[in-house]
Design a protein around this motif. Sequence first.
Motif, short mmCIF file in Angstrom:
data_model
loop_
_atom_site.label_atom_id
_atom_site.label_comp_id
_atom_site.label_asym_id
_atom_site.label_seq_id
_atom_site.Cartn_x
_atom_site.Cartn_y
_atom_site.Cartn_z
N SER A 102 5.82 8.66 2.31
CA SER A 102 6.82 8.78 1.25
C SER A 102 6.97 7.48 0.47
O SER A 102 7.13 7.50 -0.75
CB SER A 102 8.17 9.24 1.82
OG SER A 102 8.85 8.19 2.42
N MET A 103 6.89 6.34 1.15
CA MET A 103 6.97 5.06 0.45
C MET A 103 5.74 4.83 -0.41
O MET A 103 5.84 4.28 -1.52
CB MET A 103 7.11 3.89 1.43
CG MET A 103 8.51 3.65 1.89
SD MET A 103 9.63 3.26 0.54
CE MET A 103 10.74 4.62 0.66
N ALA A 104 4.59 5.25 0.06
CA ALA A 104 3.37 5.12 -0.74
C ALA A 104 3.48 5.97 -2.00
O ALA A 104 3.11 5.52 -3.10
CB ALA A 104 2.14 5.53 0.08
N ARG A 105 4.00 7.19 -1.87
CA ARG A 105 4.20 8.04 -3.05
C ARG A 105 5.21 7.40 -4.02
O ARG A 105 5.01 7.43 -5.23
CB ARG A 105 4.68 9.43 -2.64
CG ARG A 105 3.57 10.31 -2.09
CD ARG A 105 4.03 11.75 -1.94
NE ARG A 105 5.19 11.89 -1.05
CZ ARG A 105 5.13 12.03 0.26
NH1 ARG A 105 3.97 12.05 0.87
NH2 ARG A 105 6.24 12.16 0.97
N LYS A 106 6.28 6.84 -3.48
CA LYS A 106 7.29 6.19 -4.33
C LYS A 106 6.66 5.03 -5.10
O LYS A 106 6.90 4.87 -6.30
CB LYS A 106 8.44 5.68 -3.46
CG LYS A 106 9.55 5.03 -4.25
CD LYS A 106 10.69 4.62 -3.34
CE LYS A 106 11.82 3.97 -4.12
NZ LYS A 106 12.94 3.61 -3.25
N LEU B 197 6.83 -1.54 -1.79
CA LEU B 197 5.78 -2.24 -1.05
C LEU B 197 6.33 -2.95 0.18
O LEU B 197 5.72 -2.95 1.25
CB LEU B 197 5.06 -3.23 -1.95
CG LEU B 197 4.05 -2.64 -2.91
CD1 LEU B 197 3.48 -3.73 -3.81
CD2 LEU B 197 2.93 -1.94 -2.17
N GLU B 198 7.50 -3.56 0.04
CA GLU B 198 8.13 -4.23 1.18
C GLU B 198 8.47 -3.24 2.29
O GLU B 198 8.19 -3.47 3.47
CB GLU B 198 9.38 -4.98 0.72
CG GLU B 198 10.12 -5.68 1.84
CD GLU B 198 9.34 -6.82 2.46
OE1 GLU B 198 9.68 -7.21 3.60
OE2 GLU B 198 8.40 -7.33 1.84
N THR B 199 9.06 -2.11 1.91
CA THR B 199 9.40 -1.08 2.90
C THR B 199 8.14 -0.51 3.52
O THR B 199 8.10 -0.26 4.73
CB THR B 199 10.24 0.03 2.24
OG1 THR B 199 11.39 -0.56 1.64
CG2 THR B 199 10.67 1.07 3.26
N LEU B 200 7.11 -0.30 2.71
CA LEU B 200 5.84 0.21 3.21
C LEU B 200 5.25 -0.75 4.24
O LEU B 200 4.79 -0.34 5.31
CB LEU B 200 4.88 0.40 2.05
CG LEU B 200 3.50 0.97 2.34
CD1 LEU B 200 3.60 2.35 2.97
CD2 LEU B 200 2.68 1.03 1.06
N ARG B 201 5.28 -2.04 3.94
CA ARG B 201 4.77 -3.04 4.87
C ARG B 201 5.53 -3.01 6.20
O ARG B 201 4.93 -3.02 7.27
CB ARG B 201 4.87 -4.44 4.25
CG ARG B 201 4.24 -5.52 5.11
CD ARG B 201 4.56 -6.90 4.57
NE ARG B 201 5.94 -7.26 4.79
CZ ARG B 201 6.44 -7.68 5.95
NH1 ARG B 201 5.67 -7.79 7.00
NH2 ARG B 201 7.71 -8.00 6.05
N LEU B 202 6.85 -2.91 6.13
CA LEU B 202 7.65 -2.87 7.34
C LEU B 202 7.38 -1.62 8.17
O LEU B 202 7.30 -1.67 9.40
CB LEU B 202 9.14 -2.96 6.99
CG LEU B 202 9.62 -4.29 6.44
CD1 LEU B 202 11.06 -4.19 5.97
CD2 LEU B 202 9.48 -5.38 7.49
#
Length: 102
Positions: free
Chosen positions: A83-87, A40-45
Amino acid sequence: EAVRLWLPSEIPADSRAGIGKPGLYEAEAVLRRVQCSSALETLRLRLHTKCHFIMFRNTYMRGQRKTSRARTLIDSVSDGVDSMARKYHRAREALFWLGGEE
């Protein structure tokens, strides 16, 4: 690496009884919570970065060549967002199957 770990969330619920060491499910639950938080943090960034790229392109770029290059860059950031959303979704689903948070 491409080595399968066979975590407890991948074992059907009716087959879990008596499999693995005590505390194994709790350990994976902690792992999955951290994985969700990190994703979630990486997705936000990445969404923040994408937003800034789009604003920069809309403000400063004119012409087909420049906007095409900007579109390519924005698309690569979008791929990272996907990809982050899938993760996150995979970790969240595993947490759900472990009997964790709803």
